[in-house]
Design an enzyme around this catalytic site. Structure first.
Site, mmCIF file in Angstrom:
data_model
loop_
_atom_site.group_PDB
_atom_site.id
_atom_site.type_symbol
_atom_site.label_atom_id
_atom_site.label_comp_id
_atom_site.label_asym_id
_atom_site.label_seq_id
_atom_site.Cartn_x
_atom_site.Cartn_y
_atom_site.Cartn_z
ATOM 1 N N THR A 39 26.942 6.280 -15.472
ATOM 2 C CA THR A 39 25.621 5.920 -15.602
ATOM 3 C C THR A 39 23.909 6.458 -15.502
ATOM 4 O O THR A 39 23.155 6.121 -16.040
ATOM 5 C CB THR A 39 25.627 4.561 -14.216
ATOM 6 O OG1 THR A 39 27.196 4.605 -14.495
ATOM 7 C CG2 THR A 39 24.785 3.382 -14.395
ATOM 8 N N HIS A 42 24.064 8.210 -18.868
ATOM 9 C CA HIS A 42 23.456 6.933 -19.806
ATOM 10 C C HIS A 42 21.468 6.550 -19.426
ATOM 11 O O HIS A 42 21.536 6.395 -20.975
ATOM 12 C CB HIS A 42 23.949 5.644 -19.048
ATOM 13 C CG HIS A 42 26.007 5.773 -19.745
ATOM 14 N ND1 HIS A 42 26.200 6.162 -21.173
ATOM 15 C CD2 HIS A 42 27.102 5.982 -19.928
ATOM 16 C CE1 HIS A 42 27.403 6.277 -21.424
ATOM 17 N NE2 HIS A 42 27.910 5.890 -20.279
HETATM 18 ZN ZN LIG Z 1 27.877 5.912 -10.102
#
Ligand SMILES: [Zn+2]
Ligand SMILES: NC(=O)c1ccc[n+]([C@@H]2O[C@H](COP(=O)([O-])OP(=O)(O)OC[C@H]3O[C@@H](n4cnc5c(N)ncnc54)[C@H](O)[C@@H]3O)[C@@H](O)[C@H]2O)c1
Length: 337
Positions: A39, A42
């Site tokens: 994440t 990202h």
């Molecule tokens: Zn994580």
């Protein structure tokens, strides 16, 4: 103290900032390690700029010690080793039916609010779990992704002797495989990337490339012709989603761990024909953190091996650049102090 700030456009700065005094119900942490997760990558790639208030400190896979305790907080002492369960459910309502960890108003700390890539981090006390004595804070920083895996295996109701297939051998898939194996399952891991396949094999898994190996035949061979008892979808790949119903035995189960931004095709005929079941599994509940901490303290999982790099906070930019250039590395930690 020093804190890193995501500035957008694949850029972090590291700057001096005042420590934030803990308010009522809060604790200030002296950060030890904070892992970089998919994440965070990202975010680095700009895919979550609408959600991250820039410039912002991100990071949510944290281990730390308690440095300062706010008013009304009990159960902690200065110096306690802790990990952070980065879920803020204070907007939970009755309509969420008690499912705090996925309530509609959930805020993910480290994405929707400041995170752990800094020397000192102030968080609500309710997100903290105490780390058992003797546990290395470096390994403790894997608690968050390990708790994801504990949640997945718990919701999957894995039983000893079952055949489990894990699709995807990234950090999360590997941890799911390790926790499923610890629950007594025989695990087959499917992965496309050659380096990651080798890595999974080095952890003792039967790991195959599903393009080169007939995964269905392998599952049948290992189950007396029945097929797998459970499939964990941890790849996020359309092809993997399309294959999971084929691999399963009658009344087999699927746990969807991967995040699919777009709808994908799944063979519903197979659900009817074999009476299959499918569950989603998102983040973790407090008991998954406790299970993850117990597994870490037990020391039976080869978690240190998953840490493929440790980078000081001052070099956070190069840590992200390095991960971007070597997407098959497993877990890089930022050393925050
Ligand atoms: Zn994580
Ligand atoms: N449920 C949750 O709360 C939760 C938490 C963390 C991460 N996730 C999601 O879980 C997924 C895995 O996370 P990660 O950090 O390990 O990601 P990752 O991208 O590092 O790993 C995915 C792996 O799947 C492999 N893969 C691609 N196509 C495949 C195929 N057809 N068959 C088998 N393997 C294939 C890739 O080579 C890669 O190694 C992601 O979608 C992530 O967003 C979910």
């Amino acid at each position: 103290m020093k804190a890193s700030f995501y500035q957008g456009n694949k850029t972090f700065s590291v700057e001096e900032r005042d420590e934030q005094k803990p308010g009522p119900g809060e604790v200030r942490l002296k950060m030890a390690y904070c892992g970089i997760c998919g994440t965070d990558l990202h975010i680095y790639h700009g895919a979550m700029d609408a959600r991250v208030a820039m410039p912002e400190t991100i990071g949510h896979e944290a281990s730390a010690t308690v440095a300062e305790i706010g008013e009304g907080v009990s159960g902690f002492e200065i110096g306690d080793a802790v990990v952070v369960r980065p879920l803020d459910n204070r907007a939970e309502t009755e309509a969420d039916r008690g499912h705090s960890h996925i309530c509609k108003g959930l805020k993910f700390i480290g994405i929707d609010s400041p995170g752990g890539f800094q020397e000192s981090w102030t968080v609500p006390a309710f997100v903290l779990h105490k780390v058992p004595a003797g546990v290395d804070l470096k390994v403790a920083a894997l608690c968050e992704p390990l708790a994801v895996a504990c949640h997945d295996v718990r919701l999957g109701e894995v039983k000893a002797g079952e055949l489990a297939v894990v699709l995807g051998g990234g950090p999360i898939g590997l941890l799911v495989a390790l926790v499923a194996r610890a629950a007594g399952a025989n695990v087959i891991l499917a992965e496309l990337n050659a380096t990651r396949l080798d890595f999974a094999r080095s952890l003792g898994f039967e790991a195959v490339n599903p393009v080169e190996t007939d995964l269905l035949a392998l599952c049948q061979e290992q189950s007396g012709g029945s097929g797998a008892d459970i499939v964990f979808e941890v790849s996020g790949a359309k092809a993997a989603a399309a294959s999971m119903t084929d691999l399963l035995a009658i009344r087999g189960r699927i746990v969807v761990v991967a995040i699919y931004p777009q709808p994908v095709e799944i063979n519903l005929f197979q659900f009817f024909w074999k009476e299959l079941q499918m569950k989603g599994a998102r983040v973790y509940e407090p008991e998954d953190y406790e299970r993850a901490l117990a597994l870490i303290a037990e020391g039976s999982l080869p978690l240190e091996k998953l840490i493929t790099g440790t980078v000081p906070l001052a070099d956070i930019q190069s840590a992200f650049e390095g991960l971007d250039a070597a997407p098959d590395s497993i877990k890089v930690l930022i050393q925050c102090n």
